[in-house]
Design a protein around this motif. Structure first.
Motif, PDB file in Angstrom:
ATOM      1  N   VAL A  32     -76.806 -28.255  82.251  1.00 25.95           N
ATOM      2  CA  VAL A  32     -75.749 -29.372  81.538  1.00 25.95           C
ATOM      3  C   VAL A  32     -76.748 -30.235  80.502  1.00 25.95           C
ATOM      4  O   VAL A  32     -77.950 -30.498  80.714  1.00 25.95           O
ATOM      5  CB  VAL A  32     -75.736 -30.130  83.038  1.00 25.95           C
ATOM      6  N   PRO A  33     -76.319 -30.497  79.645  1.00 27.86           N
ATOM      7  CA  PRO A  33     -76.928 -31.102  78.440  1.00 27.86           C
ATOM      8  C   PRO A  33     -77.570 -32.597  78.739  1.00 27.86           C
ATOM      9  O   PRO A  33     -77.022 -33.171  79.549  1.00 27.86           O
ATOM     10  CB  PRO A  33     -76.084 -31.284  77.458  1.00 27.86           C
ATOM     11  N   ARG A  34     -78.623 -32.815  78.073  1.00 26.05           N
ATOM     12  CA  ARG A  34     -79.351 -34.023  78.206  1.00 26.05           C
ATOM     13  C   ARG A  34     -78.528 -35.420  77.856  1.00 26.05           C
ATOM     14  O   ARG A  34     -77.671 -34.979  76.972  1.00 26.05           O
ATOM     15  CB  ARG A  34     -80.533 -34.083  77.976  1.00 26.05           C
ATOM     16  N   ASN A  35     -78.509 -36.470  78.164  1.00 28.12           N
ATOM     17  CA  ASN A  35     -77.945 -37.674  77.559  1.00 28.12           C
ATOM     18  C   ASN A  35     -79.028 -38.617  77.445  1.00 28.12           C
ATOM     19  O   ASN A  35     -80.098 -38.645  78.125  1.00 28.12           O
ATOM     20  CB  ASN A  35     -76.873 -37.870  78.475  1.00 28.12           C
ATOM     21  N   TYR A  36     -78.955 -39.577  76.402  1.00 25.34           N
ATOM     22  CA  TYR A  36     -80.014 -40.563  76.288  1.00 25.34           C
ATOM     23  C   TYR A  36     -79.040 -41.752  75.675  1.00 25.34           C
ATOM     24  O   TYR A  36     -77.930 -41.744  74.941  1.00 25.34           O
ATOM     25  CB  TYR A  36     -80.680 -40.278  74.959  1.00 25.34           C
ATOM     26  N   ILE A  37     -79.244 -43.074  76.213  1.00 27.51           N
ATOM     27  CA  ILE A  37     -78.588 -44.186  75.585  1.00 27.51           C
ATOM     28  C   ILE A  37     -79.255 -44.884  74.854  1.00 27.51           C
ATOM     29  O   ILE A  37     -80.597 -45.452  74.810  1.00 27.51           O
ATOM     30  CB  ILE A  37     -78.389 -45.273  76.878  1.00 27.51           C
ATOM     31  N   GLN A  57     -90.678 -51.203  71.071  1.00 23.10           N
ATOM     32  CA  GLN A  57     -91.374 -51.324  72.193  1.00 23.10           C
ATOM     33  C   GLN A  57     -90.380 -51.263  73.209  1.00 23.10           C
ATOM     34  O   GLN A  57     -90.807 -50.960  74.551  1.00 23.10           O
ATOM     35  CB  GLN A  57     -92.250 -52.493  72.009  1.00 23.10           C
ATOM     36  N   LYS A  58     -89.291 -51.914  73.368  1.00 22.24           N
ATOM     37  CA  LYS A  58     -88.244 -52.171  74.635  1.00 22.24           C
ATOM     38  C   LYS A  58     -87.537 -50.739  74.673  1.00 22.24           C
ATOM     39  O   LYS A  58     -86.893 -50.480  75.668  1.00 22.24           O
ATOM     40  CB  LYS A  58     -87.514 -53.141  74.328  1.00 22.24           C
ATOM     41  N   ALA A  59     -87.264 -49.900  73.538  1.00 21.09           N
ATOM     42  CA  ALA A  59     -86.262 -48.767  73.711  1.00 21.09           C
ATOM     43  C   ALA A  59     -86.935 -47.707  74.753  1.00 21.09           C
ATOM     44  O   ALA A  59     -88.240 -47.377  74.792  1.00 21.09           O
ATOM     45  CB  ALA A  59     -86.259 -48.239  72.337  1.00 21.09           C
ATOM     46  N   PRO A  60     -86.272 -46.999  75.494  1.00 23.38           N
ATOM     47  CA  PRO A  60     -86.786 -45.880  76.354  1.00 23.38           C
ATOM     48  C   PRO A  60     -87.141 -44.780  75.562  1.00 23.38           C
ATOM     49  O   PRO A  60     -86.568 -44.310  74.607  1.00 23.38           O
ATOM     50  CB  PRO A  60     -85.682 -46.000  77.222  1.00 23.38           C
ATOM     51  N   GLU A 270     -78.681 -54.843  73.300  1.00 22.51           N
ATOM     52  CA  GLU A 270     -79.776 -54.794  72.607  1.00 22.51           C
ATOM     53  C   GLU A 270     -80.908 -53.968  73.383  1.00 22.51           C
ATOM     54  O   GLU A 270     -80.821 -53.963  74.652  1.00 22.51           O
ATOM     55  CB  GLU A 270     -80.097 -56.131  72.037  1.00 22.51           C
ATOM     56  N   ALA A 271     -81.920 -53.449  72.810  1.00 20.70           N
ATOM     57  CA  ALA A 271     -82.907 -52.852  73.369  1.00 20.70           C
ATOM     58  C   ALA A 271     -83.596 -53.919  74.481  1.00 20.70           C
ATOM     59  O   ALA A 271     -83.686 -54.890  74.165  1.00 20.70           O
ATOM     60  CB  ALA A 271     -84.095 -52.381  72.292  1.00 20.70           C
ATOM     61  N   GLY A 272     -83.938 -53.219  75.340  1.00 20.22           N
ATOM     62  CA  GLY A 272     -84.424 -54.039  76.742  1.00 20.22           C
ATOM     63  C   GLY A 272     -83.122 -54.534  77.722  1.00 20.22           C
ATOM     64  O   GLY A 272     -83.552 -54.846  78.751  1.00 20.22           O
ATOM     65  N   GLY A 273     -81.828 -54.133  77.228  1.00 25.64           N
ATOM     66  CA  GLY A 273     -80.827 -54.307  78.053  1.00 25.64           C
ATOM     67  C   GLY A 273     -80.316 -53.134  78.867  1.00 25.64           C
ATOM     68  O   GLY A 273     -81.407 -52.168  79.315  1.00 25.64           O
ATOM     69  N   LYS A 274     -79.247 -53.321  79.726  1.00 26.02           N
ATOM     70  CA  LYS A 274     -78.992 -52.185  80.537  1.00 26.02           C
ATOM     71  C   LYS A 274     -77.437 -51.822  80.422  1.00 26.02           C
ATOM     72  O   LYS A 274     -76.780 -52.301  79.687  1.00 26.02           O
ATOM     73  CB  LYS A 274     -78.906 -52.635  82.240  1.00 26.02           C
TER      74      LYS A 274
END
Length: 362
Positions: A32-37, A57-60, A270-274
């Motif tokens: 199963v391929p990986r996923n990224y937000i 700095q906030k991006a995973p 935005e980065a840091g959100g969900k």
């Protein structure tokens, strides 16, 4: 990378792969391929290879890269982050490397003859009309456009360029200095949407939508001659095989099977959100159809008979068909999830059609 070459790395147990690396299998066989937000940047990013902007700095971080077949742990760690705004798709990749070296300085030369970082982008997920981008520690670029994968004898447009691309390299150590031990190198890339949306459906920035993307890192064993690095050769004078480390494992030593690439979802947060993302159920069927297609394309024994065998996907029964016609064939099935007709043509192009549309095409 164009060629398929054997890889060697340290071994790792299947349990560690599944639980620690975020790799799963479907029905015991298909990876199963990986996923990224990818979240939206809240400020203008400075492309300097450092990644110290607030949004970075906030991006995973992504999962650590794995070898291309998804079986072995690489010798050196690789991971990446992604962001986006209305103008650019951003990538930041961090690579551990005790010997950072590069020799190639001419744009659009074969960059993977050096250690490199690579990006593969298929905007609409049909495995056709996709982009490849490579760079080394000299910040030398190679970008190209492929009309089809090599298996389908497509054209490789080497003169195509990502106009307006920005990139930078930051080295934690010293480039091409064999007298010390480095910690690694980091690349930061800004790819203009106006270029890479040209081959997408609708030509729009994929806000709250996903693209199929994968990343590869090529790493070579090396020789030193008078302090100069070069690819290592064996006793017969042939170059030794490279290591290929990827974000989403291909399950095969070939980056040019786009159906295996990962899923990147571009959240409006935005980065840091969900944000949440789930791979569409129809794509699980799509992966299975491609496994059937590869068998037929390669002329494997009983491959055509296997197409018509019933299969259970996510607890739903499907029974694909192989339709031959004067100019080729289609492998297709009606999705029990959406009612759409999912089809792969003889040249490997995937299409998702309304049932009425497919009836008219037959």
């Amino acid at each position: 990378m164009k060629t398929s070459i054997f890889i060697q790395s340290r071994t790792c147990s299947l349990v560690l792969l599944l639980l620690c690396l975020g790799i799963a299998t479907m029905n015991g066989q298909e990876i199963v391929p990986r996923n990224y937000i990818a979240f939206k940047a809240s400020e203008t990013l400075t492309i300097d290879g450092k990644g110290d902007d607030g949004s970075w700095q906030k991006a995973p971080w992504s999962q650590d890269y794995i070898d291309i077949e998804g079986k072995l742990i690489p010798d050196y760690r690789t991971r990446m982050k992604m962001l986006w705004d209305n103008d650019y798709l951003y990538v930041l990749a961090e690579m551990e490397e005790p010997h950072v070296w590069a020799t190639l300085k001419q744009r659009d030369t074969v960059i993977f003859y050096n250690n490199d970082f690579e990006i593969f982008i298929d905007p609409d997920g049909d495995t056709h009309n996709y982009y490849e981008y490579e760079m080394n520690a000299h910040n030398t670029l190679w970008d190209l456009f492929l009309t089809k994968p090599y298996r389908n004898h497509g054209k490789v447009i080497d003169s195509w360029d990502i106009q307006g691309v920005k990139s930078a390299v930051s080295i934690d150590g010293t480039l091409n200095d064999s007298s010390d031990t480095d910690k690694g190198w980091t690349v930061e890339i800004a790819i203009p949407w106006k270029v890479i949306t040209e081959a997408s459906n609708g030509g729009q920035v994929p806000e709250n939508d996903f693209w199929r993307i994968n990343f590869s890192r090529v790493n070579w064993k090396f020789d030193l001659t008078d302090g100069r690095y070069s690819r290592k050769k064996d006793d017969n004078g042939k170059f030794m095989p490279e290591y290929n480390w990827v974000w989403s494992p291909q399950g095969v030593i070939n980056m040019h099977e786009p159906e295996h690439w990962g899923y990147v979802y571009f959240s409006s947060e935005e980065a840091g959100g969900k944000a949440n993302f789930s791979i569409p159920q129809d794509d699980y069927i799509k992966w299975y159809l491609y496994s059937l297609y590869r068998g037929v394309l390669q002329g494997k024994k009983d491959a055509e008979k296997l197409v018509a065998m019933p299969k259970t996907i996510l607890e739903k029964a499907i029974k694909p068909s192989l339709d031959k016609h004067r100019f080729g064939y289609n492998i297709w099935v009606k999705s029990p999830f959406t009612g759409k007709i999912l089809t792969i043509k003889e040249d490997g192009e995937f299409r998702s059609l309304e049932a009425v549309s497919y009836t008219h095409l037959r």
